[in-house]
Design a protein around this motif. Sequence first.
Motif, mmCIF file in Angstrom:
data_model
loop_
_atom_site.group_PDB
_atom_site.id
_atom_site.type_symbol
_atom_site.label_atom_id
_atom_site.label_comp_id
_atom_site.label_asym_id
_atom_site.label_seq_id
_atom_site.Cartn_x
_atom_site.Cartn_y
_atom_site.Cartn_z
ATOM 1 N N VAL A 238 0.720 -0.860 0.250
ATOM 2 C CA VAL A 238 0.264 0.296 0.049
ATOM 3 C C VAL A 238 0.901 1.126 0.492
ATOM 4 C CG1 VAL A 238 -1.865 1.519 1.252
ATOM 5 C CG2 VAL A 238 -1.429 -1.621 0.891
ATOM 6 N N VAL A 239 0.913 1.902 -0.747
ATOM 7 C CA VAL A 239 1.405 3.441 -1.331
ATOM 8 C C VAL A 239 0.295 4.195 -0.849
ATOM 9 C CG1 VAL A 239 2.479 4.646 -2.327
ATOM 10 C CG2 VAL A 239 2.750 2.624 -3.218
ATOM 11 N N ALA A 240 1.345 5.264 0.319
ATOM 12 C CA ALA A 240 0.164 5.713 1.432
ATOM 13 C C ALA A 240 0.269 7.148 1.348
ATOM 14 C CB ALA A 240 -0.840 5.414 2.387
ATOM 15 N N ASP A 241 -0.480 7.957 1.318
ATOM 16 C CA ASP A 241 0.197 9.640 1.780
ATOM 17 C C ASP A 241 -0.385 9.600 3.349
ATOM 18 O OD1 ASP A 241 -1.809 10.289 1.148
ATOM 19 O OD2 ASP A 241 -1.938 11.611 -0.527
ATOM 20 N N ALA A 242 -0.300 10.902 4.555
ATOM 21 C CA ALA A 242 -0.449 11.182 5.726
ATOM 22 C C ALA A 242 -1.815 11.753 5.603
ATOM 23 C CB ALA A 242 -0.125 12.351 5.979
ATOM 24 N N ALA A 243 -2.501 11.682 4.042
ATOM 25 C CA ALA A 243 -4.251 12.121 3.841
ATOM 26 C C ALA A 243 -5.235 11.158 3.994
ATOM 27 C CB ALA A 243 -4.180 13.424 2.399
ATOM 28 N N ASN A 244 -4.660 9.983 3.649
ATOM 29 C CA ASN A 244 -5.775 8.930 4.570
ATOM 30 C C ASN A 244 -5.891 8.671 5.142
ATOM 31 O OD1 ASN A 244 -5.254 7.108 1.998
ATOM 32 N ND2 ASN A 244 -3.921 7.742 2.134
ATOM 33 N N ASP A 245 -6.655 8.154 6.224
ATOM 34 C CA ASP A 245 -7.368 7.459 7.429
ATOM 35 C C ASP A 245 -6.338 6.141 7.347
ATOM 36 O OD1 ASP A 245 -8.544 6.364 9.440
ATOM 37 O OD2 ASP A 245 -10.172 7.156 8.750
ATOM 38 N N PRO A 246 -5.301 6.810 8.428
ATOM 39 C CA PRO A 246 -5.103 5.463 9.360
ATOM 40 C C PRO A 246 -5.636 4.476 9.311
ATOM 41 C CG PRO A 246 -3.774 6.633 10.091
ATOM 42 C CD PRO A 246 -5.806 8.041 9.855
ATOM 43 N N ALA A 247 -6.841 3.635 9.979
ATOM 44 C CA ALA A 247 -7.383 2.932 10.012
ATOM 45 C C ALA A 247 -8.074 2.185 8.874
ATOM 46 C CB ALA A 247 -8.491 2.972 11.130
ATOM 47 N N ALA A 250 -4.491 0.745 7.473
ATOM 48 C CA ALA A 250 -3.795 -0.730 8.188
ATOM 49 C C ALA A 250 -5.754 -2.186 8.146
ATOM 50 C CB ALA A 250 -4.860 0.055 9.623
ATOM 51 N N ALA A 251 -6.690 -1.692 7.492
ATOM 52 C CA ALA A 251 -7.876 -2.362 7.299
ATOM 53 C C ALA A 251 -7.385 -2.858 5.814
ATOM 54 C CB ALA A 251 -9.242 -2.137 7.509
ATOM 55 N N LEU A 267 3.886 -1.589 3.237
ATOM 56 C CA LEU A 267 3.639 0.036 3.431
ATOM 57 C C LEU A 267 4.364 0.318 3.093
ATOM 58 C CD1 LEU A 267 1.440 2.856 4.245
ATOM 59 C CD2 LEU A 267 1.838 2.210 6.538
ATOM 60 N N ILE A 268 4.429 1.787 2.450
ATOM 61 C CA ILE A 268 5.446 2.817 1.759
ATOM 62 C C ILE A 268 4.244 4.276 2.389
ATOM 63 C CG2 ILE A 268 6.750 3.456 -0.211
ATOM 64 C CD1 ILE A 268 6.413 0.758 -1.477
ATOM 65 N N LEU A 280 -0.644 1.356 14.839
ATOM 66 C CA LEU A 280 -1.371 1.543 16.043
ATOM 67 C C LEU A 280 -2.281 0.888 15.669
ATOM 68 C CD1 LEU A 280 -1.550 2.401 19.292
ATOM 69 C CD2 LEU A 280 -2.156 4.592 18.326
ATOM 70 N N ALA A 281 -3.318 1.553 14.931
ATOM 71 C CA ALA A 281 -4.191 0.863 14.449
ATOM 72 C C ALA A 281 -3.901 -0.413 13.663
ATOM 73 C CB ALA A 281 -4.596 1.256 12.931
#
Length: 427
Positions: A238-247, A250-251, A267-268, A280-281
Motif C-alpha cells: 500500500v502506497v499511501a500519504d498522510a491524507a488517508n485515514d490510518p484505520a 491498516a484494514a 506500507l510505503i 497503531l491502528a
Amino acid sequence: MRRFAYTDPDFQAAFAGFVAERRDTPEDVDAIVRDVLAAVRAEGLPALLRFAREFDRIELTEATIRVTEDEISAGAAACPSEVRDAIAFAAQRIRAYHERQRPEDQRFSDEAGVELGWRWTPLEAVGIYVPGGRAAYPSTVLMNAVPAAAAGVGRIAMVTPPGRLQPPVLAAAQAAGVTEIWRVGGAQAVAALAYGAGPILPVDKIVGPGNAFVTAAKRRVYGVVGIDALAGPSEIVVVADAANDPAWIAADLLSQAEHDPAAQSILITDDAGFADAVALAVEQQLDTLSTGADARASWQDHGAIVIAPLDEAPALVDLIAPEHVEFALDAPERLADRVRHAGAIFLGRHAPEAVGDYVAGSNHVLPTSRAARFSSGLSLYDFLKRTSIIKCDAASFARLAPATIALAEAEGLPAHARSAAIRLGRS
C-alpha cells in the motif's frame, strides 16, 4: 514487523534482502507428494479412497465421491439470499470483464502471397482446485470457473477436500458453470485431474490455489497437463500519504495478512507520523479480528513499513513485484503508471484490494513471490489455445522454397530440404 527508512545508509541492501526472503517447498512435502502422485497414477480410484481414509478421516466410495446434482441444488438453495445475490452480482461482473478479453481470429495475405493467420479455440476440459479447511471460498470458484466458461470450456471439473460443502461454494459453482464436483483434495486431487482416476476423467489444465502439497503436486504434473501458476502466500503493498485515514490503510494491510501466517503486507509512505498511526491502528484491529492469530503472525513475521519519498515508490514496488499494490493517493496514476511489475494495481483512496478479490470483475488469481516480473493474472487466455494457419499456393510456395531449402541444408536436415525441393521438381 520490520521498519525501513529510505535515508538509512544500508536501506537498499536491507530492503532487498527482506524482499528476497522466500520459503521453498520442504523436502518432506515433495517426497510425500511424489508418492501420492505415483499411487494415484498406478491405482486410480482405490488410491483416492485410501487417501480419503488416511488423510481426511472419511469413508468414500465410487458412488459418494461425486457430489450429485441434487446435493448441489440443495446446497445452493440453502445459501442465504444476500450471499446468493452477491455471488450473482460478482459472477456477472467477472464474466463481463473476461469476455472483453476475447481475441479475434485473423487471416491475411502477405507480400509473398502466403495466407497466414491464427485461430483461437477453448480447452476441452479444465480442473479447478477449491481449498477447504480455513474457510469457504466461493470467490475462488467464481474467479477460476467463470473465465473458463466464458472462454467456452465444455467440461469444468471442480475438486475440493471431502467434508461438508458450504452452501456459498455450491451456489458459486452453480452460478459459474461448473459441470462436476468431486470430494477429493490435496495432492491426490491434482493427480486425479492429471491422470484420471476411476470416474474422474483427466483434464487438460489445472487451476486454483492450494496448500504446499497442492502446489508441489501441480509443479510435478506440469507437462502432463497445463497449470495456472505456482501460488505462494498472499501479498499487498500500500502506497499511501498522510491524507488517508490510518484505520483504512491498516484494514487494507490486514486484508492480506489474515489469509495466511506467511502472507506479506507492506506500507510505503513518506510520513513517519502517519506510519506510526497506521502501525497503531493495525494493533488495535488485530484484537478485533476472528482471523487475528494468522494476521498477527503474518504482520509480525513478514510485514513492513517503509518510510521513503513517494516518488521512489514505483521503483520499490517493482523491486517487490507484488501480487497487489494500492496507490491510496489523490492522483494515483502519476506514480502507478511507472510501475512495471505488479499483479493488480488499485487506484485511489476508495479502491481497496478487497473489491478486486470479489466484485470488481478483474481476476484475483494473481502472480505471487515476485512472479509478476514475468507473468500475469488468470484471464480468458488461460483457457484458450492459439493455432497458427499457413496456406500456400504454387506461386507463393515458390517464393518461400529457396530460403526453406537453404536453411534446412544449413541445419543438416536433408528431408526438410527435400520436402521443399521436390515441389519445385528437384530430386
